[in-house]
Design an enzyme around this catalytic site. Structure first.
Site: not given
Ligand SMILES: C[S@@+](CC[C@H](N)C(=O)[O-])C[C@H]1O[C@@H](n2cnc3c(N)ncnc32)[C@H](O)[C@@H]1O
Length: 384
Positions: A249, A289
């Protein structure tokens, strides 16, 4: 009437989750069909009060105090413990009882019910804080935003009701990093959002997928995996698995990853090439999503370039039916719209997206009833 209620309760008592939710939905249909215009007006126009007052209840620790007590508690006792004025507190508790979040047992006396107990769960409290504090302002400006863009579709995640409300040009995940308290609630909410429900590991044949791996092959990469809850759940499900499990992440989230000796937490930006090559599974839960098709394709292509001959991509997201979408799913879909300029997808939308990304969907495993959470198992369409 009492006999009917007893019958419904006994039907629901030992029912599985699907039957129980079906009973709730059917009762809800009956309930709505009985409403007058006044009833509907009361239900619809005051609906925002519920989450706001539950948040106040969390601030005052009312749900914890009622749950901890063996006996019903008076308003005066709660006022002493919280420091709130008895009259004000009594009005808050009276409202919370009227919407079923606590139980009124007598004059100025309250106790915990099943919902009170659920509301002591820190993850559920974080869901309330996230929805009220972070999303609430975005929802308040949604009508004006939609009018300004003349009710057209929008896909720019730097120009959303969320940006308008918070007066920022930052995309939501970068903006969240500037608000540590909101960010912490969001991460806890993500961890808790499927608690007690059927999990993807209950339906997807993960052990089969991990057959015949060499000792060096990484088993599982949870891309955008938050603080690591799914990676840890997998390690706990398969304690004998020798191969590596990695959660990736952004740095600000990995800094708060749950420590676990069987899971490696590493910072990675999914807009950059995937550094872990040839893992057996690349898993994306609630990532696609968050994004419109063009951004989702960019993210997927970075992973496709890292796939080995036996790798698969698992997408864990909703697959909406073509009609009759449950309110649990429609409310998330509109939240994604207001915050991320994105959407939940139907099966057809998924097939179209994956085709554009150069992937083929091999199977879809749906594992929840109302949200239609599903695992889409994808492999690259290889040149013949
Ligand atoms: C909706 S959350 C889902 C988290 C986890 N997969 C879950 O289902 O509980 C989206 C995740 O994507 C991460 N994220 C956003 N932009 C990102 C990036 N450029 N690279 C890696 N992770 C990212 C956010 O920090 C967040 O933890």
């Amino acid at each position: 009437m009492d006999a009917i209620i007893e019958q419904i309760k006994s039907l629901a008592k030992d029912a599985d989750d699907i039957t129980r939710k079906t009973i709730i939905d059917q009762l809800r249909e009956v309930f709505i069909s009985l409403e007058t215009a006044q009833d509907a007006m009361q239900r619809i126009s005051y609906s925002h009060l519920q989450s706001i007052l539950v948040r106040v209840g969390c601030d005052l620790k009312l749900f914890d105090l009622l749950t901890e007590s063996k006996e019903p508690v008076t308003v005066d006792q709660l006022a002493k413990k919280t420091g709130a004025a008895p009259i004000l507190l009594g009005r808050i508790l009276r409202y919370l009882a009227s919407v079923g979040t606590v139980k009124e047992t007598g004059k100025d006396t309250f106790a915990a019910n099943n919902i009170t107990i659920y509301l002591t769960n820190p993850g559920i409290q974080s869901a309330v804080y996230h929805n009220v504090d972070t999303l609430g302002p975005a929802m308040a400006v949604l009508p004006d935003f939609l009018a300004e863009i003349k009710y057209q579709d929008f896909t720019d995640s730097s120009n959303t009701p969320m940006n308008k409300a918070w007066k920022t040009d930052l995309p939501p995940f970068l903006w969240l990093q500037t608000k540590p308290e909101n960010h912490a609630h969001f991460n806890r909410f993500m961890e808790a959002q499927h608690q007690g429900m059927r999990q993807w590991l209950d339906v997807y044949p993960i052990e089969e997928r991990f057959q015949n791996m060499g000792p060096e092959q990484v088993a599982f990469v949870d891309v955008g995996g938050g603080i690591g809850h799914q990676a840890i759940a997998l390690r706990q499900r398969l304690p004998h698995l020798k191969n590596r499990i990695i959660v990736q992440d952004v740095e600000a989230v990995i800094a708060h990853a749950i420590p676990h000796e069987g899971v490696e937490a590493t910072a990675y930006d999914f807009y950059q090439p995937q550094a872990v090559q040839g893992a057996r599974v690349y898993y994306f839960r609630n990532i696609m999503h968050d994004y419109s098709d063009d951004k989702a394709i960019l993210i997927l292509k970075n992973t496709i370039a890292a796939l080995g001959h036996d790798s698969v991509i698992l997408i864990d997201d909703m697959v909406l039916p073509d009609s009759g979408v449950h309110r649990h799913a429609t409310q998330v879909d509109l939240t994604m719209m207001a915050v991320m300029a994105s959407r939940e997808r139907t099966a057809q939308a998924w097939y179209e997206l994956m085709e554009k990304a150069g992937l083929k969907i091999q199977c879809i495993y749906t594992y929840t009833q109302s949200l239609r959470d599903s695992i889409l198992e994808c492999v690259p369409v290889r040149a013949m």
